[in-house]
Design an enzyme around this catalytic site. Sequence first.
Site, PDB file in Angstrom:
ATOM      1  CE  LYS A 122      -0.353   0.036   5.048  1.00  0.00           C
ATOM      2  NZ  LYS A 122      -1.232   0.196   6.207  1.00  0.00           N
ATOM      3  CE1 TYR A 133       9.696  32.656  -1.640  1.00  0.00           C
ATOM      4  CE2 TYR A 133       9.768  30.270  -1.328  1.00  0.00           C
ATOM      5  CZ  TYR A 133       9.551  31.372  -2.138  1.00  0.00           C
ATOM      6  OH  TYR A 133       9.201  31.186  -3.444  1.00  0.00           O
TER       7      TYR A 133
END
Length: 376
Positions: free
Chosen positions: A36, A269
């Site tokens: 999965k 940033y």
Amino acid sequence: MKDLIWIEISKNAVIKNLKQLRKIVGDDVVLSVAVKANAYGHGIKGISKLLVENGADWLSVNSIEEAEILRNNKIKKPILIMGFVQKKDLSRVVDLDARIFLYDISTAKELSKIAVKKGKNVFVHIKVDTGLSRLGILSDEVSSFVKNLKKLNNLVVEGVATHFATDDDGNDDGYFRSQLASFRNIAKILKENGIDDLMINGSSSASAIICDGLEFDIIRAGIAIYGYHSSEYVKNYCKNNKIKFLPALSLKTKVAQVKEISKGSCVSYGCDFVSEKKMKIAVLPVGYSDGLDRKLGNVGHVLIKEKKARIVGRVCMNMMVVNISGIAGVASEDEVVLIGNQGKQKITADDIAKQTGSINYEVLARLRESIARHYV
């Protein structure tokens, strides 16, 4: 490799991990490997084929879509769907010849109706909630659920399943043993209701490794196959018992630009990092859109020229910056390792998990599916 960002999967590591787990659990146990979440970031198609070729008995998935990927890639081994399947998708379950967890009688009725119409039997596993409080029927609902289930046609009750909350913790104050006792009692109730020869389905990688005497028929193995452990307890247990699992995944990119910045320069940033002196930096074309955690900014490292380079400033959507002041000869398009080995240095998913307050599962599973994966 021509990719800008790529993942390498060591086939040898996956095969060795599978054989190591097989040695632990024995040949008489069904080894169902969880693929999965894109095989925990390792690539569901490539990993599933590799596992099937090297001794996995079943494959476990979360969704109907994952089951379809396997069948569309000519995987013929039994597939167990462990997650939620909507009623509108039950016809697909029958067409795929997939096994399914059942815990809702209305779903069971709909599945039976579809199976009868298609003239096919469907193997199902009763999922019980013994204390994790996720999918599953509660202990006091088992008897009535089974009585109603037995009235339905074309459903073959093959097993009973649960999932443990603390099976990887050697100091859980008995909660695991409490869940285990509840699970064994439920199996007894099922037998009393005329359902015999059930496959007992409850073991994870951790419980398969550290818990002797469970005698389950199916092992749902996940993280160990990919070379990691679910807890420090399991990791230390393996170390003390000379049990070795090898991390299989490496995440790599290339240097986009090298330049020198002056003292007082803002990096990325928010100016979370301002250079205290002249320094050399490398810009890398990889960021949080690729699955890397923003919390690696000013904390994490990458490997360049077999040395660790610290990430400076915030991790951006598609870029990050690293300090290469102490690393000579770095140039554009040099290989960079974000997870994996380079020379004698290594960075693991465990390292990143500790730096970001996460777990190795998340570090691996969140890697962008569209990143090219190469099996080497």
